[in-house]
Design a protein around this motif. Structure first.
Motif, short mmCIF file in Angstrom:
data_model
loop_
_atom_site.label_atom_id
_atom_site.label_comp_id
_atom_site.label_asym_id
_atom_site.label_seq_id
_atom_site.Cartn_x
_atom_site.Cartn_y
_atom_site.Cartn_z
N PRO A 37 27.16 -38.61 50.30
CA PRO A 37 27.76 -37.94 50.95
C PRO A 37 27.39 -37.07 52.05
O PRO A 37 26.18 -37.00 52.02
CB PRO A 37 28.43 -36.89 49.85
CG PRO A 37 27.23 -36.82 48.89
CD PRO A 37 26.66 -38.28 48.88
N THR A 69 36.65 -35.31 49.36
CA THR A 69 35.77 -34.17 49.61
C THR A 69 35.91 -33.37 48.50
O THR A 69 36.83 -33.55 47.35
CB THR A 69 36.26 -33.31 50.88
OG1 THR A 69 35.24 -32.23 51.09
CG2 THR A 69 37.68 -32.76 50.49
N VAL A 78 31.02 -31.44 50.65
CA VAL A 78 30.58 -32.81 51.08
C VAL A 78 31.94 -33.57 51.10
O VAL A 78 32.96 -33.39 50.40
CB VAL A 78 29.53 -33.23 50.06
CG1 VAL A 78 28.27 -32.51 49.98
CG2 VAL A 78 30.19 -33.41 48.63
N TRP A 79 31.58 -34.83 51.86
CA TRP A 79 32.69 -35.65 52.32
C TRP A 79 32.00 -36.89 51.88
O TRP A 79 30.71 -37.10 52.36
CB TRP A 79 33.12 -35.63 53.57
CG TRP A 79 34.34 -34.47 53.87
CD1 TRP A 79 35.22 -34.20 53.96
CD2 TRP A 79 33.60 -33.05 54.11
NE1 TRP A 79 35.80 -32.97 54.23
CE2 TRP A 79 34.73 -32.32 54.50
CE3 TRP A 79 32.35 -32.35 54.47
CZ2 TRP A 79 34.74 -30.99 54.90
CZ3 TRP A 79 32.24 -31.13 54.64
CH2 TRP A 79 33.55 -30.21 54.93
N TRP A 80 32.82 -37.93 51.36
CA TRP A 80 32.51 -39.36 51.08
C TRP A 80 33.44 -40.30 51.67
O TRP A 80 34.64 -40.14 51.47
CB TRP A 80 31.52 -39.59 49.92
CG TRP A 80 32.68 -39.43 48.78
CD1 TRP A 80 33.30 -40.36 48.39
CD2 TRP A 80 33.05 -38.34 48.19
NE1 TRP A 80 34.15 -39.65 47.37
CE2 TRP A 80 33.90 -38.67 47.29
CE3 TRP A 80 32.79 -36.76 48.16
CZ2 TRP A 80 34.72 -37.41 46.27
CZ3 TRP A 80 33.26 -35.99 47.25
CH2 TRP A 80 34.33 -36.41 46.32
#
Length: 189
Positions: A37, A69, A78-80
């Motif tokens: 992420p 997120t 965090v983002w993925w």
């Protein structure tokens, strides 16, 4: 309309040098570890923007369903890129488990280009043959697989000498014990 920063604006009054959300998606695509992420700081660095701009772009992509997120601390997030479980991710294009498809793709076979592809296809055919015939002898492979998938080999023996070591390394394949004759298939997961 003049701008105190000197930055150009478009007809809607927005900054013309705006960063499109797709530029942020490219940051995710360019990672060497696609499972890792990213933070807003990672995005800020990659697209050279402010923290606020990074957050806005990331949230736009979350709203569009392109990113997920979660908070990972009192003030951290965090983002993925979401990768849902399902047959598309667990299996290759040919429908076989990814572990098998990857093992065939990474098998050590001689040649390159079309020759290597033909040899991977022959290995794949030998694997499928063993899966369909869970007890097979070398002679069975030579009789039932070699003729349809010679992979550039002029003799069945030279074909077997290349295919057999790679076949041993595939998931679910139980090669014969030393001096044994029967190959067994234990399953491909």
């Amino acid at each position: 309309m003049g701008d105190p920063d000197g930055r150009p604006r478009n007809d809607d009054g927005q900054y013309a040098d705006r960063i499109p959300p797709e530029a942020v998606l490219e940051v995710f695509d360019e990672r060497t570890d696609l499972g890792r992420p990213l933070t807003a700081s990672d995005v800020m660095e990659a697209v050279d923007c402010s923290r606020r701009t990074a957050h806005n772009k990331l949230e736009t992509l979350v709203d569009r369903g392109r990113l997920k997120t979660r908070k990972v601390g009192a003030r951290s997030r965090v983002w993925w890129v979401p990768m849902e479980r399902g047959t598309d991710h667990d299996h290759g294009d040919d429908g076989r488990p990814l572990a098998v498809a990857n093992a065939i793709e990474e098998a050590s076979l001689p040649g390159s280009g079309p020759t290597l592809e033909a040899r991977r296809a022959a290995l794949s055919a030998a694997y499928d043959y063993l899966a369909a015939n869970p007890e097979a002898k070398k002679a069975d492979f030579l009789r039932d697989v070699y003729h349809d998938h010679p992979a550039g080999y002029e003799s069945a023996e030279s074909w077997w000498n290349a295919i057999q070591p790679a076949l041993k390394g595939l998931p679910g394949v139980d090669p014969p014990a030393e001096r044994g004759h029967l190959w067994h298939f234990l399953g491909g997961d």
